[in-house]
Structure formats: C-alpha cells, structure tokens
Scaffold this motif. Structure first.
Motif, PDB file in Angstrom:
ATOM      1  N   UNK A 280       1.920   7.653   0.825  1.00 53.17           N
ATOM      2  CA  UNK A 280       1.514   9.045   0.743  1.00 53.17           C
ATOM      3  C   UNK A 280       0.230   9.377   1.465  1.00 53.17           C
ATOM      4  N   UNK A 281      -0.448   8.388   2.022  1.00 60.10           N
ATOM      5  CA  UNK A 281      -1.752   8.663   2.622  1.00 60.10           C
ATOM      6  C   UNK A 281      -1.920   8.160   4.058  1.00 60.10           C
ATOM      7  N   UNK A 282      -0.993   7.369   4.562  1.00 55.58           N
ATOM      8  CA  UNK A 282      -1.091   6.891   5.945  1.00 55.58           C
ATOM      9  C   UNK A 282      -0.668   8.008   6.905  1.00 55.58           C
ATOM     10  N   UNK A 283      -0.933   7.879   8.207  1.00 58.39           N
ATOM     11  CA  UNK A 283      -0.557   8.928   9.157  1.00 58.39           C
ATOM     12  C   UNK A 283       0.918   9.305   9.114  1.00 58.39           C
ATOM     13  N   UNK A 284       1.820   8.326   8.996  1.00 54.73           N
ATOM     14  CA  UNK A 284       3.247   8.645   8.954  1.00 54.73           C
ATOM     15  C   UNK A 284       3.594   9.460   7.715  1.00 54.73           C
ATOM     16  N   UNK A 285       3.090   9.040   6.557  1.00 54.93           N
ATOM     17  CA  UNK A 285       3.376   9.777   5.323  1.00 54.93           C
ATOM     18  C   UNK A 285       2.809  11.190   5.381  1.00 54.93           C
ATOM     19  N   UNK A 286       1.590  11.337   5.902  1.00 53.22           N
ATOM     20  CA  UNK A 286       0.973  12.656   5.985  1.00 53.22           C
ATOM     21  C   UNK A 286       1.713  13.567   6.949  1.00 53.22           C
ATOM     22  N   UNK A 287       2.447  12.982   7.885  1.00 52.56           N
ATOM     23  CA  UNK A 287       3.257  13.757   8.822  1.00 52.56           C
ATOM     24  C   UNK A 287       4.705  13.865   8.366  1.00 52.56           C
ATOM     25  N   UNK A 288       4.950  13.616   7.061  1.00 56.37           N
ATOM     26  CA  UNK A 288       6.273  13.784   6.441  1.00 56.37           C
ATOM     27  C   UNK A 288       7.316  12.823   7.015  1.00 56.37           C
ATOM     28  N   UNK A 289       6.871  11.625   7.363  1.00 50.21           N
ATOM     29  CA  UNK A 289       7.778  10.559   7.769  1.00 50.21           C
ATOM     30  C   UNK A 289       7.585   9.381   6.818  1.00 50.21           C
ATOM     31  N   UNK A 290       7.874   9.616   5.545  1.00 48.78           N
ATOM     32  CA  UNK A 290       7.640   8.567   4.551  1.00 48.78           C
ATOM     33  C   UNK A 290       8.599   7.398   4.712  1.00 48.78           C
ATOM     34  N   UNK A 291       9.666   7.564   5.492  1.00 48.39           N
ATOM     35  CA  UNK A 291      10.556   6.435   5.768  1.00 48.39           C
ATOM     36  C   UNK A 291       9.934   5.441   6.742  1.00 48.39           C
ATOM     37  N   UNK A 292       8.760   5.768   7.257  1.00 52.45           N
ATOM     38  CA  UNK A 292       8.067   4.892   8.208  1.00 52.45           C
ATOM     39  C   UNK A 292       6.640   4.620   7.754  1.00 52.45           C
ATOM     40  N   UNK A 293       6.434   4.519   6.447  1.00 53.50           N
ATOM     41  CA  UNK A 293       5.098   4.287   5.890  1.00 53.50           C
ATOM     42  C   UNK A 293       4.428   3.092   6.568  1.00 53.50           C
ATOM     43  N   UNK A 294       3.158   3.259   6.914  1.00 51.13           N
ATOM     44  CA  UNK A 294       2.417   2.235   7.641  1.00 51.13           C
ATOM     45  C   UNK A 294       1.673   1.267   6.722  1.00 51.13           C
ATOM     46  N   UNK A 295       1.757   1.504   5.396  1.00 51.69           N
ATOM     47  CA  UNK A 295       1.057   0.631   4.450  1.00 51.69           C
ATOM     48  C   UNK A 295       1.905  -0.554   4.005  1.00 51.69           C
ATOM     49  N   UNK A 296       3.163  -0.545   4.373  1.00 56.51           N
ATOM     50  CA  UNK A 296       4.092  -1.617   4.008  1.00 56.51           C
ATOM     51  C   UNK A 296       4.879  -2.012   5.256  1.00 56.51           C
ATOM     52  N   UNK A 297       5.539  -3.173   5.257  1.00 57.47           N
ATOM     53  CA  UNK A 297       6.369  -3.538   6.412  1.00 57.47           C
ATOM     54  C   UNK A 297       7.418  -2.467   6.707  1.00 57.47           C
ATOM     55  N   UNK A 298       7.689  -2.263   7.978  1.00 54.66           N
ATOM     56  CA  UNK A 298       8.602  -1.205   8.415  1.00 54.66           C
ATOM     57  C   UNK A 298       9.965  -1.324   7.724  1.00 54.66           C
ATOM     58  N   UNK A 299      10.491  -0.196   7.295  1.00 50.78           N
ATOM     59  CA  UNK A 299      11.775  -0.040   6.587  1.00 50.78           C
ATOM     60  C   UNK A 299      11.763  -0.648   5.186  1.00 50.78           C
ATOM     61  N   UNK A 300      10.592  -0.847   4.600  1.00 45.41           N
ATOM     62  CA  UNK A 300      10.544  -1.403   3.251  1.00 45.41           C
ATOM     63  C   UNK A 300      11.181  -0.457   2.236  1.00 45.41           C
ATOM     64  N   UNK A 301      12.030  -1.018   1.392  1.00 44.49           N
ATOM     65  CA  UNK A 301      12.675  -0.244   0.341  1.00 44.49           C
ATOM     66  C   UNK A 301      13.193  -1.175  -0.734  1.00 44.49           C
ATOM     67  N   UNK A 302      13.718  -0.591  -1.787  1.00 43.87           N
ATOM     68  CA  UNK A 302      14.325  -1.378  -2.855  1.00 43.87           C
ATOM     69  C   UNK A 302      15.731  -1.828  -2.457  1.00 43.87           C
ATOM     70  N   UNK A 303      16.142  -2.984  -2.958  1.00 44.23           N
ATOM     71  CA  UNK A 303      17.532  -3.406  -2.911  1.00 44.23           C
ATOM     72  C   UNK A 303      18.093  -3.866  -1.583  1.00 44.23           C
ATOM     73  N   UNK A 304      17.275  -3.880  -0.528  1.00 41.24           N
ATOM     74  CA  UNK A 304      17.700  -4.367   0.785  1.00 41.24           C
ATOM     75  C   UNK A 304      16.494  -5.010   1.461  1.00 41.24           C
ATOM     76  N   UNK A 305      16.712  -6.038   2.284  1.00 43.95           N
ATOM     77  CA  UNK A 305      15.591  -6.608   3.034  1.00 43.95           C
ATOM     78  C   UNK A 305      15.039  -5.587   4.032  1.00 43.95           C
ATOM     79  N   UNK A 306      13.733  -5.656   4.369  1.00 40.02           N
ATOM     80  CA  UNK A 306      12.786  -6.661   3.897  1.00 40.02           C
ATOM     81  C   UNK A 306      12.173  -6.334   2.536  1.00 40.02           C
ATOM     82  N   UNK A 307      12.264  -5.087   2.100  1.00 45.25           N
ATOM     83  CA  UNK A 307      11.547  -4.666   0.902  1.00 45.25           C
ATOM     84  C   UNK A 307      12.002  -5.320  -0.381  1.00 45.25           C
TER      85      UNK A 307
END
Length: 340
Positions: free
Chosen positions: A91-118
């Motif tokens: 919610x606070x990195x440049x991507x999140x602030x630009x409404x691209x929370x699917x590309x959050x820069x605070x975690x590895x790219x494409x991080x999510x629940x239930x699938x790699x890499x997240x």
C-alpha cells in the motif's frame, strides 16, 4: 495448524504446521470460512502449468479475523468478516500508490497466496488460519448481509469481471459484448452475468461446454452453444476471452469489430502465440492482457454486489466442507467453494 498442500501431480496432502502468530505492527490472522477453487487450480494440479509442487493451495477466500496487532484495534475487530486480495501488497510503494497493487515492490514480483512464489512465504487459504502481512492495506470488510460462500471468489475470478469488462463499459453507447467461455470457466460466467444484470451492455455468452451454457441460460443470459468454435459471422465492440484454448482464442480475436476492445483471462504457457495482426491493426483494436489487479477490482465491484445488482453467488455450483477439501478440490465442477 492444518493446511492443504499440493504435493505432486494429482496429489494433495494435509500438513501440520506451527500455529501463526502476530510478530509486528499492521498484521492480522484470519480464519478462512469460505475458500473458492480458482479456474486455474485444477490445471495446476493436473500439471498443465509452469507451477511446480510442493506448495500450500487456495488463494480465493473470505474469512473472519482471529487476532490483530495492537495498532489495528481501533480499525478492525476480532470476528469481523473480511475478504482479502490474493496478491500481497504493502500500500505504500510506488506501484501500490499508482494503483498497481498486483506489482507491489515490497515483496517478490507476483507474490500471492496459494501459488508460487508467494505460497512458500505467505501460505494458502485451505488452512485453519492465514496471516495477512499488510493488514490495513489488505483487509476488505464484508457487510454481514452478504453470504461469504457467494463471494468466496471475490479476490480473483470475480475480480476478473472488472478487468475483462467493467472498466470498459463507458467505451461507447449501446456496447455489444461477446464473452467466450472455456477453461477459465467461472470467469466467463461471472463476466456474462455482470453484464446481463447491470444492463450496461448487450451481451452474448458462447461456449462449447453445454453445462456452462445451461447455467448461463438459466440465469437469463443470452447464449449460443457450439460443438466446436466456427468461423465468426458477427462483430462486437468488446470481446472478453475466457477460453484458455486456441480454438476459443481464435474465435474471440476474429469477432472484433472496428475500434473494438479485446480483453483476455486466458493464460497460455508460451511466448509464442498467433494473432491475426494485420486484421486487428486495420480494425483499430485495443488489446488488454495481463494479471488482474485484485484489490482495485474488488473495490470497483463491491458496490454492485452490496446493492444486489450483481449476484455472483449464482455461479457457485458445488460446496464441500473443510474436512472434505482434499477430495473435493480434485473433482470437476464449475465453481467449488470449501466452507467452514
């Protein structure tokens, strides 16, 4: 704590792990109470994707808050029903602030629940509990009048509705929309239902699967069934592809009218894919591909669900209890929801 793990092709196993704890600020632990199987989950289990086991499964879920870090006590409460975007975002990195929370820069790219890499770091939703790392950003309170089973897919397959169609509804007056169903089974149905119920476009749902055609038709959605996709004879302003197969894709891209928009939920596991480039160029087509923006789509669609204008619960075709999740997760159905 129990969680369900994809062990190897076609094999799921329950796993005992250490109970989760709050370790810092802006954290919550949630008990999933309704977990939907994504359209991608069965292909993953069958070995038809590039995801490799082992990892915990389940990423579409609604739950109840079990515990919170102290800094969130005045914002949320234990027992509150919440949906959670499946994509991890700060919610606070440049991507999140630009409404691209699917590309959050605070975690590895494409991080999510239930699938790699997240999944290796954040777990999966078919579990006794799941930890929310950026809770103030990620917890989405759900009104008590909404059935958690009906919106279990809110964070992904329902969210795809906004990616495929919702954001384009003001493209032109009297919009004619084609939704091409297929292996992304529930996504196409959710999209067609949304368009039909909001009455903001004229929609036709097509598929080679008679079960999905029958479900769509029972909900009043205009449909056309094909034994196999033919050469298109009609053109549309917006074509939403949920086929995830070559025949459906070809039918979809050949159905585009002049200055039309093409959006797709299909994933093809290759960098080599054909399009009728010259035809699309001359037609002036806009092509929209890519992963859904879970949080942004949830925010856009929620008012339609809360008002009863959009009723995604009508797409749920099967439910199973949490204790039966291991067996049910492998069984074919249009939209399965695991419940507690």
């Amino acid at each position: 704590m129990r969680r369900l793990v994809f062990r190897k092709k076609g094999i799921l196993e329950w796993e005992e792990t250490i109970p989760l704890t709050i370790t810092g600020e802006n954290q919550a632990i949630v008990e999933p109470i309704s977990i939907a199987r994504c359209d991608l989950d069965l292909p993953i289990l069958k070995g038809d994707t590039l995801f490799r086991s082992p990892f915990p499964v389940g990423h579409e879920f609604v739950g109840k808050i079990k515990s919170l870090s102290e800094d969130l006590a005045n914002i949320y409460s234990v027992g509150m029903t919440v949906a959670v975007p499946f994509q991890i975002s700060c919610g606070s990195c440049p991507s999140c602030l630009n409404h691209h929370t699917n590309s959050c820069e605070s975690v590895p790219y494409t991080s999510g629940y239930g699938m790699p890499p997240g999944a290796h770091s954040f777990g999966g939703a078919i579990a006794d509990e799941i930890k929310i790392p950026f809770a103030k950003q990620m917890l989405f309170e759900i009104d008590k009048k909404i059935d958690p089973v009906g919106i279990a897919s809110f964070s992904d397959n329902i969210a795809e509705v906004w990616k495929l169609a919702g954001r384009f509804l003001n493209h032109k007056k009297d919009l004619k929309v084609l939704v091409v169903g297929g292996h992304a089974g529930s996504i196409g149905l959710y999209t067609a239902l949304f368009l039909h119920q909001t009455k903001k476009a004229e929609v036709l749902y097509v598929d080679t699967d008679i079960k999905k055609i029958e479900l769509a038709s029972s909900l009043g959605i205009p449909v056309e069934h094909f034994s196999q996709f033919p050469k298109p004879t009609k053109k549309y302003d917006l074509v939403c592809d949920a086929s995830a197969n070559k025949q459906g894709w070809d039918f979809a891209v050949r159905s585009l009218g002049r200055n039309a928009i093409f959006s797709s939920a299909s994933i093809f596991w290759t960098n080599q894919w054909e399009i009728p480039y010259l035809e699309m160029y001359n037609q002036g087509v806009e092509i929209h591909l890519g992963r859904v923006g879970s949080k942004e789509a949830m925010e856009a669609l929620y008012p339609y669900i809360l008002s009863g204008t959009f009723t995604p619960e009508k797409i749920v075709t099967k439910t199973a209890s949490f204790i039966d999740a291991k067996e049910a997760w492998l069984e074919e159905s249009i939209k399965l929801v695991i419940t507690k």
